[in-house]
Design a protein around this motif. Structure first.
Motif, PDB file in Angstrom:
ATOM      1  N   TYR A 124       7.583 -55.677  17.536  1.00  0.00           N
ATOM      2  CA  TYR A 124       6.838 -56.932  17.584  1.00  0.00           C
ATOM      3  C   TYR A 124       6.195 -57.262  16.240  1.00  0.00           C
ATOM      4  CZ  TYR A 124       3.032 -60.114  18.846  1.00  0.00           C
ATOM      5  OH  TYR A 124       2.157 -61.173  18.890  1.00  0.00           O
ATOM      6  N   SER A 125       6.307 -58.505  15.844  1.00  0.00           N
ATOM      7  CA  SER A 125       5.630 -59.027  14.664  1.00  0.00           C
ATOM      8  C   SER A 125       4.490 -59.928  15.112  1.00  0.00           C
ATOM      9  CB  SER A 125       6.622 -59.831  13.811  1.00  0.00           C
ATOM     10  OG  SER A 125       5.928 -60.580  12.835  1.00  0.00           O
ATOM     11  N   ALA A 126       3.286 -59.583  14.728  1.00  0.00           N
ATOM     12  CA  ALA A 126       2.110 -60.379  15.103  1.00  0.00           C
ATOM     13  C   ALA A 126       1.788 -61.407  14.011  1.00  0.00           C
ATOM     14  CB  ALA A 126       0.919 -59.467  15.352  1.00  0.00           C
ATOM     15  N   HIS A 127       2.822 -62.054  13.493  1.00  0.00           N
ATOM     16  CA  HIS A 127       2.660 -63.042  12.433  1.00  0.00           C
ATOM     17  C   HIS A 127       3.309 -64.354  12.873  1.00  0.00           C
ATOM     18  CE1 HIS A 127       1.351 -59.857   9.735  1.00  0.00           C
ATOM     19  NE2 HIS A 127       2.412 -59.162  10.105  1.00  0.00           N
ATOM     20  N   THR A 128       2.712 -65.462  12.516  1.00  0.00           N
ATOM     21  CA  THR A 128       3.277 -66.764  12.888  1.00  0.00           C
ATOM     22  C   THR A 128       4.353 -67.228  11.917  1.00  0.00           C
ATOM     23  OG1 THR A 128       1.565 -67.985  11.698  1.00  0.00           O
ATOM     24  CG2 THR A 128       1.160 -67.490  14.046  1.00  0.00           C
ATOM     25  N   THR A 129       4.530 -66.504  10.829  1.00  0.00           N
ATOM     26  CA  THR A 129       5.538 -66.891   9.836  1.00  0.00           C
ATOM     27  C   THR A 129       6.520 -65.757   9.534  1.00  0.00           C
ATOM     28  OG1 THR A 129       4.042 -66.340   8.011  1.00  0.00           O
ATOM     29  CG2 THR A 129       4.062 -68.644   8.775  1.00  0.00           C
ATOM     30  N   ALA A 130       6.688 -64.857  10.481  1.00  0.00           N
ATOM     31  CA  ALA A 130       7.663 -63.762  10.348  1.00  0.00           C
ATOM     32  C   ALA A 130       8.088 -63.331  11.741  1.00  0.00           C
ATOM     33  CB  ALA A 130       7.057 -62.588   9.590  1.00  0.00           C
ATOM     34  N   GLY A 131       9.352 -62.956  11.877  1.00  0.00           N
ATOM     35  CA  GLY A 131       9.869 -62.593  13.194  1.00  0.00           C
ATOM     36  C   GLY A 131      10.672 -61.310  13.175  1.00  0.00           C
ATOM     37  N   ILE A 132      11.258 -61.007  14.334  1.00  0.00           N
ATOM     38  CA  ILE A 132      12.091 -59.824  14.527  1.00  0.00           C
ATOM     39  C   ILE A 132      13.400 -60.282  15.164  1.00  0.00           C
ATOM     40  CG2 ILE A 132      12.326 -57.586  15.684  1.00  0.00           C
ATOM     41  CD1 ILE A 132      10.031 -57.540  13.686  1.00  0.00           C
ATOM     42  N   VAL A 171      18.489 -76.023   8.229  1.00  0.00           N
ATOM     43  CA  VAL A 171      17.958 -76.613   9.461  1.00  0.00           C
ATOM     44  C   VAL A 171      16.470 -76.928   9.312  1.00  0.00           C
ATOM     45  CG1 VAL A 171      17.507 -76.179  11.919  1.00  0.00           C
ATOM     46  CG2 VAL A 171      19.699 -75.507  10.915  1.00  0.00           C
ATOM     47  N   TYR A 172      15.736 -76.004   8.658  1.00  0.00           N
ATOM     48  CA  TYR A 172      14.294 -76.150   8.479  1.00  0.00           C
ATOM     49  C   TYR A 172      13.974 -76.116   6.985  1.00  0.00           C
ATOM     50  CZ  TYR A 172      14.447 -74.669  13.365  1.00  0.00           C
ATOM     51  OH  TYR A 172      14.729 -74.551  14.697  1.00  0.00           O
ATOM     52  N   PRO A 173      14.149 -77.239   6.288  1.00  0.00           N
ATOM     53  CA  PRO A 173      13.875 -77.249   4.850  1.00  0.00           C
ATOM     54  C   PRO A 173      12.392 -76.994   4.578  1.00  0.00           C
ATOM     55  CG  PRO A 173      14.234 -79.476   5.652  1.00  0.00           C
ATOM     56  CD  PRO A 173      14.540 -78.552   6.792  1.00  0.00           C
ATOM     57  N   TRP A 174      12.131 -76.386   3.447  1.00  0.00           N
ATOM     58  CA  TRP A 174      10.743 -76.054   3.094  1.00  0.00           C
ATOM     59  C   TRP A 174       9.893 -77.316   2.978  1.00  0.00           C
ATOM     60  CZ3 TRP A 174       8.489 -71.663   3.760  1.00  0.00           C
ATOM     61  CH2 TRP A 174       7.240 -71.436   3.195  1.00  0.00           C
ATOM     62  N   GLU A 175      10.480 -78.375   2.460  1.00  0.00           N
ATOM     63  CA  GLU A 175       9.739 -79.636   2.328  1.00  0.00           C
ATOM     64  C   GLU A 175      10.394 -80.713   3.179  1.00  0.00           C
ATOM     65  OE1 GLU A 175       9.180 -80.783  -1.729  1.00  0.00           O
ATOM     66  OE2 GLU A 175       8.565 -78.755  -2.313  1.00  0.00           O
ATOM     67  N   HIS A 233       1.489 -80.159   8.743  1.00  0.00           N
ATOM     68  CA  HIS A 233       0.696 -78.929   8.595  1.00  0.00           C
ATOM     69  C   HIS A 233       0.171 -78.818   7.163  1.00  0.00           C
ATOM     70  CE1 HIS A 233      -0.722 -74.940   9.270  1.00  0.00           C
ATOM     71  NE2 HIS A 233       0.237 -74.338   8.588  1.00  0.00           N
ATOM     72  N   ALA A 234      -1.135 -78.710   7.021  1.00  0.00           N
ATOM     73  CA  ALA A 234      -1.789 -78.764   5.712  1.00  0.00           C
ATOM     74  C   ALA A 234      -1.430 -77.599   4.796  1.00  0.00           C
ATOM     75  CB  ALA A 234      -3.305 -78.811   5.902  1.00  0.00           C
ATOM     76  N   GLU A 235      -1.067 -76.452   5.345  1.00  0.00           N
ATOM     77  CA  GLU A 235      -0.740 -75.300   4.497  1.00  0.00           C
ATOM     78  C   GLU A 235       0.615 -75.427   3.814  1.00  0.00           C
ATOM     79  OE1 GLU A 235      -1.246 -71.442   6.278  1.00  0.00           O
ATOM     80  OE2 GLU A 235      -3.032 -72.112   7.346  1.00  0.00           O
ATOM     81  N   GLY A 236       1.444 -76.372   4.268  1.00  0.00           N
ATOM     82  CA  GLY A 236       2.721 -76.596   3.623  1.00  0.00           C
ATOM     83  C   GLY A 236       3.807 -75.594   3.967  1.00  0.00           C
ATOM     84  N   ASN A 237       3.624 -74.845   5.042  1.00  0.00           N
ATOM     85  CA  ASN A 237       4.635 -73.843   5.410  1.00  0.00           C
ATOM     86  C   ASN A 237       5.189 -74.077   6.822  1.00  0.00           C
ATOM     87  OD1 ASN A 237       2.343 -73.067   6.812  1.00  0.00           O
ATOM     88  ND2 ASN A 237       2.446 -70.919   6.219  1.00  0.00           N
ATOM     89  N   SER A 238       5.323 -75.326   7.178  1.00  0.00           N
ATOM     90  CA  SER A 238       5.856 -75.659   8.504  1.00  0.00           C
ATOM     91  C   SER A 238       7.224 -75.044   8.743  1.00  0.00           C
ATOM     92  CB  SER A 238       5.929 -77.174   8.686  1.00  0.00           C
ATOM     93  OG  SER A 238       4.631 -77.718   8.748  1.00  0.00           O
ATOM     94  N   ALA A 239       8.073 -75.020   7.723  1.00  0.00           N
ATOM     95  CA  ALA A 239       9.410 -74.444   7.878  1.00  0.00           C
ATOM     96  C   ALA A 239       9.338 -72.994   8.334  1.00  0.00           C
ATOM     97  CB  ALA A 239      10.188 -74.549   6.569  1.00  0.00           C
ATOM     98  N   SER A 240       8.395 -72.243   7.809  1.00  0.00           N
ATOM     99  CA  SER A 240       8.281 -70.828   8.194  1.00  0.00           C
ATOM    100  C   SER A 240       7.876 -70.675   9.658  1.00  0.00           C
ATOM    101  CB  SER A 240       7.306 -70.090   7.276  1.00  0.00           C
ATOM    102  OG  SER A 240       6.011 -70.646   7.361  1.00  0.00           O
TER     103      SER A 240
END
Length: 133
Positions: free
Chosen positions: A39-47, A68-72, A78-85
């Motif tokens: 399990y990854s307890a991160h919202t911007t990283a997976g398994i 599919v999910y471009p960085w920009e 989302h204010a942090e700019g990492n919606s793609a992640s």
């Protein structure tokens, strides 16, 4: 038993094979039959579980996720700019459950367990929960 392993990532998007670390936990805990939850307890990283023989597979997966999910994107809010992640993580998922039989992970010939970084580089934590039975 719950174990934590640290994963240091080096790039924004990266897939790191953690199969050997999961196998070590199974050995150290002397699990003969049961399951293991990774399990990854991160919202911007997976398994994920996928091929670990040909490194081109990791490249192709990350390439397609970036398409599919471009960085920009002009409509991201989302204010942090990492919606793609966040989108990539939801697509890949936060965990995988693997069967343990006779002290070994039940994985296909070419399968490996991957930590998927989508907002690196960072120091991350992966939780490994073993369950006998």
């Amino acid at each position: 038993m719950l174990k934590k392993i640290s994963v240091k990532t080096n790039r924004r998007d990266e897939m790191i094979d953690i199969t050997s670390e999961v196998k070590k936990v199974i050995r150290d805990e002397n699990i003969k039959q049961g399951t293991v939850l990774v399990y990854s307890a991160h919202t911007t990283a997976g398994i994920t579980i996928n091929e670990n023989a040909d490194p081109d597979v990791k490249h192709d997966m990350l390439m397609r996720l970036n398409e599919v999910y471009p960085w920009e994107h002009e409509k991201y809010q989302h204010a942090e700019g990492n919606s793609a992640s966040h989108l990539k993580t939801s697509t890949v998922g936060a965990s995988q459950t693997i069967i343990v039989e006779e002290g070994s992970l039940i994985l296909g010939t070419w399968q490996g367990i991957y930590f998927c970084e989508f907002d690196g580089p960072r120091n991350r934590t992966v939780y490994i929960k073993t369950m006998e039975g």
